[in-house]
Design a protein around this motif. Structure first.
Motif, PDB file in Angstrom:
ATOM      1  N   LYS A 177       0.854  -1.189   0.000  1.00 55.87           N
ATOM      2  CA  LYS A 177       0.000   0.000   0.000  1.00 55.87           C
ATOM      3  C   LYS A 177       0.887   1.235   0.000  1.00 55.87           C
ATOM      4  CE  LYS A 177      -3.908  -2.176   2.207  1.00 55.87           C
ATOM      5  NZ  LYS A 177      -4.931  -2.178   1.214  1.00 55.87           N
ATOM      6  N   VAL A 178       0.457   2.257  -0.736  1.00 54.36           N
ATOM      7  CA  VAL A 178       1.154   3.540  -0.758  1.00 54.36           C
ATOM      8  C   VAL A 178       0.131   4.656  -0.634  1.00 54.36           C
ATOM      9  CG1 VAL A 178       3.061   2.680  -2.189  1.00 54.36           C
ATOM     10  CG2 VAL A 178       1.121   3.776  -3.279  1.00 54.36           C
ATOM     11  N   LEU A 179       0.560   5.762  -0.043  1.00 53.96           N
ATOM     12  CA  LEU A 179      -0.254   6.966  -0.006  1.00 53.96           C
ATOM     13  C   LEU A 179       0.112   7.811  -1.208  1.00 53.96           C
ATOM     14  CD1 LEU A 179      -0.134   7.913   3.769  1.00 53.96           C
ATOM     15  CD2 LEU A 179      -2.004   6.860   2.504  1.00 53.96           C
ATOM     16  N   ALA A 180      -0.890   8.345  -1.886  1.00 57.05           N
ATOM     17  CA  ALA A 180      -0.649   9.130  -3.095  1.00 57.05           C
ATOM     18  C   ALA A 180      -1.632  10.293  -3.148  1.00 57.05           C
ATOM     19  CB  ALA A 180      -0.791   8.254  -4.339  1.00 57.05           C
ATOM     20  N   THR A 181      -1.237  11.325  -3.887  1.00 56.25           N
ATOM     21  CA  THR A 181      -2.076  12.500  -4.068  1.00 56.25           C
ATOM     22  C   THR A 181      -2.504  12.587  -5.518  1.00 56.25           C
ATOM     23  OG1 THR A 181      -0.868  13.648  -2.322  1.00 56.25           O
ATOM     24  CG2 THR A 181      -2.164  15.016  -3.824  1.00 56.25           C
ATOM     25  N   THR A 182      -3.775  12.821  -5.726  1.00 55.29           N
ATOM     26  CA  THR A 182      -4.305  12.958  -7.082  1.00 55.29           C
ATOM     27  C   THR A 182      -3.732  14.218  -7.718  1.00 55.29           C
ATOM     28  OG1 THR A 182      -6.341  11.939  -6.301  1.00 55.29           O
ATOM     29  CG2 THR A 182      -6.427  13.032  -8.448  1.00 55.29           C
ATOM     30  N   ASP A 213       2.926   9.372  -5.571  1.00 56.16           N
ATOM     31  CA  ASP A 213       3.124   8.917  -4.195  1.00 56.16           C
ATOM     32  C   ASP A 213       4.165   9.792  -3.487  1.00 56.16           C
ATOM     33  OD1 ASP A 213       5.679   7.932  -4.866  1.00 56.16           O
ATOM     34  OD2 ASP A 213       4.984   5.866  -5.064  1.00 56.16           O
ATOM     35  N   GLN A 214       4.474   9.438  -2.267  1.00 55.53           N
ATOM     36  CA  GLN A 214       5.334  10.254  -1.420  1.00 55.53           C
ATOM     37  C   GLN A 214       6.784  10.291  -1.865  1.00 55.53           C
ATOM     38  OE1 GLN A 214       4.132   8.322   2.249  1.00 55.53           O
ATOM     39  NE2 GLN A 214       2.935  10.135   2.817  1.00 55.53           N
ATOM     40  N   VAL A 215       7.190   9.385  -2.736  1.00 53.08           N
ATOM     41  CA  VAL A 215       8.563   9.409  -3.248  1.00 53.08           C
ATOM     42  C   VAL A 215       8.610   9.903  -4.692  1.00 53.08           C
ATOM     43  CG1 VAL A 215       9.418   7.643  -1.656  1.00 53.08           C
ATOM     44  CG2 VAL A 215       8.550   6.953  -3.900  1.00 53.08           C
ATOM     45  N   GLY A 216       7.491  10.440  -5.178  1.00 51.34           N
ATOM     46  CA  GLY A 216       7.451  11.023  -6.515  1.00 51.34           C
ATOM     47  C   GLY A 216       7.130  10.064  -7.643  1.00 51.34           C
ATOM     48  N   ARG A 217       6.767   8.850  -7.310  1.00 56.65           N
ATOM     49  CA  ARG A 217       6.423   7.876  -8.351  1.00 56.65           C
ATOM     50  C   ARG A 217       4.991   8.109  -8.821  1.00 56.65           C
ATOM     51  NH1 ARG A 217       7.637   1.432  -8.322  1.00 56.65           N
ATOM     52  NH2 ARG A 217       7.124   1.148 -10.489  1.00 56.65           N
ATOM     53  N   GLY A 218       4.789   8.077 -10.115  1.00 63.42           N
ATOM     54  CA  GLY A 218       3.462   8.287 -10.684  1.00 63.42           C
ATOM     55  C   GLY A 218       2.691   6.990 -10.807  1.00 63.42           C
ATOM     56  N   TRP A 219       1.372   7.072 -10.562  1.00 63.55           N
ATOM     57  CA  TRP A 219       0.468   5.932 -10.681  1.00 63.55           C
ATOM     58  C   TRP A 219      -0.760   6.361 -11.457  1.00 63.55           C
ATOM     59  CZ3 TRP A 219       2.397   1.428  -9.216  1.00 63.55           C
ATOM     60  CH2 TRP A 219       3.410   1.417  -8.255  1.00 63.55           C
ATOM     61  N   THR A 220      -1.356   5.439 -12.173  1.00 66.01           N
ATOM     62  CA  THR A 220      -2.581   5.692 -12.914  1.00 66.01           C
ATOM     63  C   THR A 220      -3.676   4.791 -12.382  1.00 66.01           C
ATOM     64  OG1 THR A 220      -1.293   6.188 -14.905  1.00 66.01           O
ATOM     65  CG2 THR A 220      -3.635   5.705 -15.216  1.00 66.01           C
ATOM     66  N   VAL A 221      -4.850   5.363 -12.156  1.00 69.74           N
ATOM     67  CA  VAL A 221      -6.016   4.550 -11.822  1.00 69.74           C
ATOM     68  C   VAL A 221      -7.060   4.759 -12.907  1.00 69.74           C
ATOM     69  CG1 VAL A 221      -5.621   4.551  -9.334  1.00 69.74           C
ATOM     70  CG2 VAL A 221      -7.101   6.276 -10.329  1.00 69.74           C
ATOM     71  N   THR A 222      -7.881   3.758 -13.080  1.00 70.78           N
ATOM     72  CA  THR A 222      -8.958   3.837 -14.061  1.00 70.78           C
ATOM     73  C   THR A 222     -10.297   3.816 -13.339  1.00 70.78           C
ATOM     74  OG1 THR A 222      -9.206   1.449 -14.299  1.00 70.78           O
ATOM     75  CG2 THR A 222      -7.560   2.526 -15.715  1.00 70.78           C
ATOM     76  N   ARG A 223     -11.321   4.153 -14.062  1.00 72.18           N
ATOM     77  CA  ARG A 223     -12.666   4.090 -13.486  1.00 72.18           C
ATOM     78  C   ARG A 223     -12.945   2.656 -12.997  1.00 72.18           C
ATOM     79  NH1 ARG A 223     -16.204   7.874 -14.554  1.00 72.18           N
ATOM     80  NH2 ARG A 223     -15.239   8.388 -16.546  1.00 72.18           N
TER      81      ARG A 223
END
Length: 78
Positions: A10-15, A29-39
Motif C-alpha cells: 500500500k502507498v499513499l498518493a495525491t491525485t 506517491d510520497q517518493v514522486g512515483r506516478g500511478w494511474t487509476v482507471t474508473r
C-alpha cells in the motif's frame, strides 16, 4: 505466460490530474512515483477524485510489472 501475483503493498498518493471522459486519473506517491487509476479499478471512488485529494493505493507486484489494483480515499470532504 503466468501472471502470478508476487505480493501487494500500500502507498499513499495525491491525485494530480483527473480525466473523467477517458476514465483515467493520475496520482503521485510520497517518493514522486506516478500511478494511474482507471474508473474500473477505482470503482465508485473515481467520481470523487480531484487534484489534491489523498488516496491509499493497493499496488499489485508481479514479476515484470506493478499496477494499482485498488484505490481508497484517505480524506474526503463534500
Amino acid at each position: 505466460m503466468n501472471a502470478q501475483l508476487d505480493r501487494q503493498s500500500k502507498v499513499l498518493a495525491t491525485t494530480t490530474e483527473v480525466m473523467p471522459a477517458m476514465g483515467l486519473a493520475y496520482l503521485e506517491d510520497q517518493v514522486g512515483r506516478g500511478w494511474t487509476v482507471t474508473r474500473q479499478n477505482a470503482g465508485a471512488v473515481f467520481e470523487h477524485l480531484r487534484p489534491g485529494l489523498a488516496c491509499e493505493l493497493t499496488i499489485s507486484h508481479h514479476r515484470r510489472c506493478q499496477f494499482v489494483s485498488h484505490c481508497a480515499l484517505v480524506s474526503h470532504d463534500d
